[in-house]
Motif scaffolding. Structure first.
Motif, mmCIF file in Angstrom:
data_model
loop_
_atom_site.group_PDB
_atom_site.id
_atom_site.type_symbol
_atom_site.label_atom_id
_atom_site.label_comp_id
_atom_site.label_asym_id
_atom_site.label_seq_id
_atom_site.Cartn_x
_atom_site.Cartn_y
_atom_site.Cartn_z
ATOM 1 N N THR A 1 34.237 40.976 40.435
ATOM 2 C CA THR A 1 35.266 41.346 40.307
ATOM 3 C C THR A 1 35.899 40.822 41.912
ATOM 4 N N GLN A 2 37.335 40.796 41.725
ATOM 5 C CA GLN A 2 37.969 40.233 42.983
ATOM 6 C C GLN A 2 38.238 41.593 43.775
ATOM 7 N N PHE A 3 37.640 41.678 44.916
ATOM 8 C CA PHE A 3 38.045 42.940 45.653
ATOM 9 C C PHE A 3 38.412 42.491 47.144
ATOM 10 N N GLY A 4 39.231 43.265 47.726
ATOM 11 C CA GLY A 4 39.477 42.925 48.973
ATOM 12 C C GLY A 4 40.195 44.011 49.907
ATOM 13 N N ILE A 5 40.203 43.963 50.878
ATOM 14 C CA ILE A 5 40.904 44.833 51.993
ATOM 15 C C ILE A 5 41.797 44.107 52.872
ATOM 16 N N ASP A 6 43.249 44.483 52.880
ATOM 17 C CA ASP A 6 43.860 43.655 53.847
ATOM 18 C C ASP A 6 44.088 42.411 53.529
ATOM 19 N N MET A 7 44.054 41.420 54.041
ATOM 20 C CA MET A 7 44.260 40.174 53.906
ATOM 21 C C MET A 7 43.008 39.146 53.551
ATOM 22 N N GLN A 8 42.151 40.048 53.346
ATOM 23 C CA GLN A 8 40.667 39.398 53.068
ATOM 24 C C GLN A 8 40.324 39.741 51.537
ATOM 25 N N CYS A 9 39.700 38.681 50.802
ATOM 26 C CA CYS A 9 39.333 39.132 49.667
ATOM 27 C C CYS A 9 38.098 38.332 49.002
ATOM 28 N N TRP A 10 37.232 38.945 48.429
ATOM 29 C CA TRP A 10 35.991 38.337 47.896
ATOM 30 C C TRP A 10 35.652 38.653 46.422
ATOM 31 N N ASN A 11 34.729 37.803 45.968
ATOM 32 C CA ASN A 11 34.015 38.229 44.506
ATOM 33 C C ASN A 11 32.770 38.892 44.578
ATOM 34 N N THR A 12 32.890 40.143 44.162
ATOM 35 C CA THR A 12 31.521 41.031 44.409
ATOM 36 C C THR A 12 30.418 40.476 43.979
ATOM 37 N N TYR B 1 42.275 45.015 44.013
ATOM 38 C CA TYR B 1 41.095 44.490 43.325
ATOM 39 C C TYR B 1 41.951 43.779 42.143
ATOM 40 N N SER B 2 41.106 43.075 41.328
ATOM 41 C CA SER B 2 41.541 42.397 39.965
ATOM 42 C C SER B 2 40.320 42.409 39.232
ATOM 43 N N ALA B 3 40.472 42.790 37.999
ATOM 44 C CA ALA B 3 39.223 42.585 37.069
ATOM 45 C C ALA B 3 38.940 41.210 36.691
ATOM 46 N N VAL B 4 38.066 40.686 36.424
ATOM 47 C CA VAL B 4 37.657 39.262 36.101
ATOM 48 C C VAL B 4 36.887 39.103 34.728
ATOM 49 N N SER B 5 37.422 38.505 33.677
ATOM 50 C CA SER B 5 36.704 38.503 32.449
ATOM 51 C C SER B 5 35.439 37.624 32.469
ATOM 52 N N LYS B 6 34.475 38.247 31.773
ATOM 53 C CA LYS B 6 32.975 37.529 31.859
ATOM 54 C C LYS B 6 33.007 36.362 31.011
ATOM 55 N N GLY B 7 33.949 36.494 29.934
ATOM 56 C CA GLY B 7 33.896 35.276 29.199
ATOM 57 C C GLY B 7 34.654 34.152 29.470
ATOM 58 N N THR B 8 35.877 34.411 30.033
ATOM 59 C CA THR B 8 36.748 33.042 30.188
ATOM 60 C C THR B 8 37.018 33.054 31.816
ATOM 61 N N GLY B 9 36.551 34.195 32.391
ATOM 62 C CA GLY B 9 37.091 33.884 33.807
ATOM 63 C C GLY B 9 38.250 34.380 34.125
ATOM 64 N N ASP B 10 39.101 34.693 33.305
ATOM 65 C CA ASP B 10 40.546 35.035 33.490
ATOM 66 C C ASP B 10 40.649 36.248 34.528
ATOM 67 N N VAL B 11 41.745 36.310 35.343
ATOM 68 C CA VAL B 11 41.644 37.271 36.290
ATOM 69 C C VAL B 11 43.038 38.265 35.966
ATOM 70 N N SER B 12 42.900 39.379 35.955
ATOM 71 C CA SER B 12 43.904 40.192 35.858
ATOM 72 C C SER B 12 44.879 40.356 36.894
ATOM 73 N N PRO B 13 46.281 41.050 36.533
ATOM 74 C CA PRO B 13 47.140 40.944 37.688
ATOM 75 C C PRO B 13 46.400 42.026 38.892
#
Length: 402
Positions: A25-36, A55-67
């Motif tokens: 999952t894409q997760f971040g605080i302020d200007m920093q972001c990681w994949n958990t 944060y943004s959910a990431v699809s396991k199958g396609t890798g699509d990132v949600s808004p």
């Protein structure tokens, strides 16, 4: 981070625990972001103050990132904030965490600590500059009622009754009742009048833009999800203004700025709103926030009298804008220059007004430095400020022409 700072944040820093977050999952605080990672549980050693968790959910199958979704929160010293991931909605759970559950996590902090990532302290100084005028109360006031800032806002569906059916002229309605359809010489249906308007306005032909707008549904955000920015006044002048006064207020929009400042607890909160809108765009990917930021910049740059009355506001405006432009995505900066849009044009007007108005030395020094930095770093052209822009030159009309 030096040892003294690390020790201080271990004692005074806040903790954000985010349970059940899926791996990658894409997760971040302020200007920093990681994949958990699989064992990610949150962030520790958060400096007291305002922060933006996203944060943004990431699809396991396609890798699509949600808004992107997120919220702003003012962390107090030693604050322990806990949220839970909802697997069904692939979003942060709306359920409140019980006090008993929070206390159990605190009691187990030694085991939990190794699953918490430290706050990226290298971004802290710049982050403080970007949100220097956003108080906890202001962040709450401007955020949606449900507290969540989203790049993509859920819209309410349109009922059949509210479904757009285009613009229908009054004359067409009358003629259709009489069994006829009004046409012009070319045989096209006339659309030169709108129900409820005066005869003078009916005579104006409906523009293509109005036709297109009439075909679009009036979609509104779900209750509690809309940003609550201060509305920029549509009327640029006080009621009862003479034609001369109306012209003055369009050239100098200090009146509009005064109305907006009056809706805040203190004048500098208008700069806090400018910072809030910018961060919701930069980090939250909200185009609505970008439009509000742009319109605020244009409004403040269009003021003359207010520069002297709200000197501190304009001091922080220059300081804030200078920092924001350093963080602005390059494609947006390129668009500003290549298309010479209103932000670029209004900055030229603002610099010109500052020189003509003879603002005080300290503010003028800041403006000079800002202008030079824009030219050096971005090659923005601010020469010829003492000359009228081509589209601002007066039009000479020959009244004696036949």
């Amino acid at each position: 981070m030096d040892q003294d700072t690390a020790k201080k944040l271990l004692v005074e820093g806040g903790t954000f625990v985010f349970l059940g977050v899926p791996q990658e999952t894409q997760f971040g605080i302020d200007m920093q972001c990681w994949n958990t990672e699989e064992d990610f549980r949150g962030i520790k050693m958060i400096p007291p103050g305002l922060h933006y968790i996203h944060y943004s959910a990431v699809s396991k199958g396609t890798g699509d990132v949600s808004p992107r979704s997120g919220f702003m929160h003012y962390f107090q010293k030693k604050e322990f904030l806990v949220k839970m991931w909802d697997k069904k909605t692939e979003d942060m759970s709306k359920e409140e965490i019980s006090d008993e559950s929070i206390q159990r996590l605190k009691d187990n902090l030694l085991n939990l600590d190794r699953h918490l990532a430290p706050y990226p302290y290298e971004i802290w100084q710049k982050w403080k500059l970007l949100c220097s005028q956003i108080t906890a109360e202001l962040a709450t006031k401007l955020s949606p009622e449900n507290g969540m800032i989203r790049a993509s806002v859920e819209l309410m569906s349109t009922t059949d009754q509210d479904r757009p059916r285009g613009v229908k002229s009054a004359q067409a309605s009358t003629d259709s009742q009489e069994g006829g359809t009004p046409t012009n010489e070319a045989g096209d249906t006339r659309e030169d009048c709108i129900p409820g308007q005066s005869d003078a306005k009916r005579a104006r032909k409906i523009t293509q833009e109005e036709k297109e707008d009439a075909m679009l549904p009036d979609l509104k955000p779900m209750p509690g999800t809309a940003m609550r920015f201060t509305e920029i006044p549509k009327d640029k002048y006080p009621p009862g203004s003479t034609p001369e006064e109306i012209t003055k207020h369009y050239l100098d929009q200090s009146y509009c700025l005064e109305l907006m400042i009056a809706q805040h607890e203190e004048p500098l909160h208008i700069i806090g709103e400018l910072q809030f809108a910018f961060l919701c765009f930069l980090i939250g990917h909200s185009l609505e926030a970008f439009e509000h930021w742009k319109n605020l910049v244009i409004l403040i740059c269009s003021c003359d009298d207010a520069i002297h009355k709200y000197r501190t506001v304009f001091f922080h405006f220059i300081r804030t804008l200078e920092i924001q432009i350093e963080e602005m995505p390059e494609d947006f900066l390129a668009d500003i220059v290549m298309n010479k849009n209103l932000v670029y044009k209004k900055l030229r007007e603002f610099f010109r007004t500052a020189y003509v108005s003879k603002v005080d030395g300290r503010l003028l020094t800041m403006i000079d430095r800002f202008k030079e930095n824009l030219t050096d770093k971005l090659q923005w052209d601010f020469t010829g400020l003492d000359a009228d822009e081509e589209d601002e030159r007066p039009v000479v009309v020959n009244l004696l022409a036949a």
